[in-house]
Design a protein around this motif. Structure first.
Motif, mmCIF file in Angstrom:
data_model
loop_
_atom_site.group_PDB
_atom_site.id
_atom_site.type_symbol
_atom_site.label_atom_id
_atom_site.label_comp_id
_atom_site.label_asym_id
_atom_site.label_seq_id
_atom_site.Cartn_x
_atom_site.Cartn_y
_atom_site.Cartn_z
ATOM 1 N N GLY A 162 0.554 -0.921 -0.056
ATOM 2 C CA GLY A 162 -0.209 -0.163 0.335
ATOM 3 C C GLY A 162 0.342 1.298 0.440
ATOM 4 O O GLY A 162 2.265 1.257 0.030
ATOM 5 N N THR A 163 0.407 2.633 0.316
ATOM 6 C CA THR A 163 0.940 3.472 0.182
ATOM 7 C C THR A 163 0.822 4.119 1.823
ATOM 8 O O THR A 163 0.060 4.090 2.133
ATOM 9 C CB THR A 163 0.061 4.900 -0.226
ATOM 10 N N VAL A 164 2.196 4.179 1.935
ATOM 11 C CA VAL A 164 2.542 5.227 3.255
ATOM 12 C C VAL A 164 2.969 6.800 3.105
ATOM 13 O O VAL A 164 4.074 6.392 2.147
ATOM 14 C CB VAL A 164 3.228 4.406 4.159
ATOM 15 N N ALA A 165 2.331 7.464 3.680
ATOM 16 C CA ALA A 165 2.827 9.057 3.171
ATOM 17 C C ALA A 165 4.410 9.376 3.928
ATOM 18 O O ALA A 165 4.365 8.562 5.618
ATOM 19 C CB ALA A 165 1.811 10.215 4.091
ATOM 20 N N ALA A 166 5.287 10.213 3.262
ATOM 21 C CA ALA A 166 6.524 10.636 3.740
ATOM 22 C C ALA A 166 5.864 10.961 5.288
ATOM 23 O O ALA A 166 5.040 11.593 6.026
ATOM 24 C CB ALA A 166 7.207 10.792 2.654
ATOM 25 N N GLY A 167 7.179 10.786 5.740
ATOM 26 C CA GLY A 167 7.184 11.930 7.805
ATOM 27 C C GLY A 167 5.723 11.063 8.500
ATOM 28 O O GLY A 167 5.728 11.296 9.140
ATOM 29 N N THR A 168 5.196 10.078 8.460
ATOM 30 C CA THR A 168 4.043 9.459 8.508
ATOM 31 C C THR A 168 3.936 7.431 9.124
ATOM 32 O O THR A 168 5.306 7.210 8.569
ATOM 33 C CB THR A 168 2.191 8.858 8.282
ATOM 34 N N ALA A 169 4.095 7.294 10.551
ATOM 35 C CA ALA A 169 4.246 6.507 11.151
ATOM 36 C C ALA A 169 3.483 4.971 11.137
ATOM 37 O O ALA A 169 2.699 5.724 10.372
ATOM 38 C CB ALA A 169 4.202 6.283 12.796
ATOM 39 N N PHE A 170 4.035 3.972 10.344
ATOM 40 C CA PHE A 170 3.215 2.704 10.614
ATOM 41 C C PHE A 170 3.668 1.596 10.190
ATOM 42 O O PHE A 170 4.423 1.507 11.232
ATOM 43 C CB PHE A 170 2.830 2.795 9.115
ATOM 44 N N ARG A 171 3.091 0.214 10.757
ATOM 45 C CA ARG A 171 2.958 -0.750 10.668
ATOM 46 C C ARG A 171 2.921 -1.617 10.491
ATOM 47 O O ARG A 171 2.237 -1.244 9.047
ATOM 48 C CB ARG A 171 2.061 -1.977 12.502
ATOM 49 N N ALA A 172 3.713 -2.403 9.144
ATOM 50 C CA ALA A 172 4.300 -3.512 9.110
ATOM 51 C C ALA A 172 4.446 -4.775 9.537
ATOM 52 O O ALA A 172 4.797 -5.571 10.361
ATOM 53 C CB ALA A 172 4.468 -3.095 7.652
ATOM 54 N N ALA A 173 3.122 -6.146 9.206
ATOM 55 C CA ALA A 173 3.669 -7.412 9.454
ATOM 56 C C ALA A 173 3.811 -7.875 8.189
ATOM 57 O O ALA A 173 2.900 -7.905 6.938
ATOM 58 C CB ALA A 173 2.954 -8.182 9.686
ATOM 59 N N LEU A 174 5.214 -8.636 7.768
ATOM 60 C CA LEU A 174 5.603 -9.521 6.717
ATOM 61 C C LEU A 174 5.505 -11.024 7.383
ATOM 62 O O LEU A 174 6.215 -10.942 8.618
ATOM 63 C CB LEU A 174 6.617 -9.220 6.470
ATOM 64 N N ALA A 175 5.177 -12.319 6.204
ATOM 65 C CA ALA A 175 5.115 -13.774 6.973
ATOM 66 C C ALA A 175 5.752 -14.345 5.895
ATOM 67 O O ALA A 175 5.299 -13.808 5.060
ATOM 68 C CB ALA A 175 4.436 -14.109 8.219
ATOM 69 N N LEU A 221 17.496 -10.665 5.320
ATOM 70 C CA LEU A 221 15.727 -10.184 5.945
ATOM 71 C C LEU A 221 16.570 -8.573 5.598
ATOM 72 O O LEU A 221 16.895 -7.970 6.666
ATOM 73 C CB LEU A 221 15.933 -10.942 6.882
ATOM 74 N N LEU A 222 16.542 -7.794 4.769
ATOM 75 C CA LEU A 222 17.155 -6.518 4.694
ATOM 76 C C LEU A 222 15.769 -5.897 5.390
ATOM 77 O O LEU A 222 14.549 -5.406 4.323
ATOM 78 C CB LEU A 222 17.306 -6.405 3.469
ATOM 79 N N ILE A 223 15.827 -5.163 6.676
ATOM 80 C CA ILE A 223 15.126 -3.887 7.194
ATOM 81 C C ILE A 223 15.115 -2.688 6.600
ATOM 82 O O ILE A 223 16.414 -2.955 6.635
ATOM 83 C CB ILE A 223 15.208 -4.566 8.916
ATOM 84 N N GLY A 224 14.206 -1.813 6.012
ATOM 85 C CA GLY A 224 14.180 -0.167 5.690
ATOM 86 C C GLY A 224 15.493 -0.457 4.161
ATOM 87 O O GLY A 224 15.530 0.208 4.051
ATOM 88 N N HIS A 225 15.157 -1.628 3.310
ATOM 89 C CA HIS A 225 15.860 -1.177 2.005
ATOM 90 C C HIS A 225 14.637 -1.705 1.074
ATOM 91 O O HIS A 225 14.429 -3.294 1.394
ATOM 92 C CB HIS A 225 17.176 -1.897 1.993
ATOM 93 N N ALA A 226 14.563 -1.700 0.084
ATOM 94 C CA ALA A 226 13.320 -2.316 -0.998
ATOM 95 C C ALA A 226 13.948 -2.262 -2.480
ATOM 96 O O ALA A 226 13.610 -2.685 -3.101
ATOM 97 C CB ALA A 226 12.368 -0.800 -1.763
ATOM 98 N N SER A 227 15.911 -2.983 -2.337
ATOM 99 C CA SER A 227 16.493 -3.808 -3.033
ATOM 100 C C SER A 227 17.274 -4.000 -2.367
ATOM 101 O O SER A 227 18.314 -3.804 -1.454
ATOM 102 C CB SER A 227 17.137 -2.667 -3.521
ATOM 103 N N ALA A 228 18.136 -5.024 -3.493
ATOM 104 C CA ALA A 228 18.843 -6.108 -2.239
ATOM 105 C C ALA A 228 20.075 -5.657 -2.950
ATOM 106 O O ALA A 228 21.225 -5.559 -2.563
ATOM 107 C CB ALA A 228 19.374 -7.225 -3.429
ATOM 108 N N ALA A 229 20.391 -4.085 -4.013
ATOM 109 C CA ALA A 229 21.769 -3.537 -3.830
ATOM 110 C C ALA A 229 21.671 -2.983 -2.922
ATOM 111 O O ALA A 229 22.965 -2.145 -3.096
ATOM 112 C CB ALA A 229 21.278 -2.924 -5.455
#
Length: 94
Positions: free
Chosen positions: A14-27, A56-64
């Motif tokens: 989904g979409t998360v606005a910049a500067g907005t706190a959010f929660r995410a759950a991954l399984a 598990l790369l937390i905080g990255h959207a790319s393996a690069a």
């Protein structure tokens, strides 16, 4: 999810606005991978991480490592089993 240099699954969450706190759950487990982000539904993919996965790369959207979070992760919880989708929804929206 990237495996062997190829994209095996893409779950946007989904979409998360910049500067907005959010929660995410991954399984993940033998049945696939699931993601839920605050305010959204659980998204599924049949792709599973490869056996022997070591990162598990937390905080990255790319393996690069070229698409960083540029923020902070306040809390990270790891569970020793694949939680059901109903639990992901509850965790992401609590």
């Amino acid at each position: 999810m990237i495996s062997g240099g190829s994209t095996a699954a893409t779950l946007t969450g989904g979409t998360v606005a910049a500067g907005t706190a959010f929660r995410a759950a991954l399984a993940w487990g033998p049945g696939g991978t699931a993601l839920c982000v605050t305010g959204g539904a659980v998204q599924m993919s049949a792709a599973v991480p490869p056996a022997g996965a070591t990162r598990l790369l937390i905080g990255h959207a790319s393996a690069a490592l070229n698409r960083a979070l540029h923020g902070e992760v306040e809390r990270l919880e790891l569970y020793p089993a694949r939680l059901p989708d109903s639990s992901l929804l509850a965790l992401a929206n609590s």
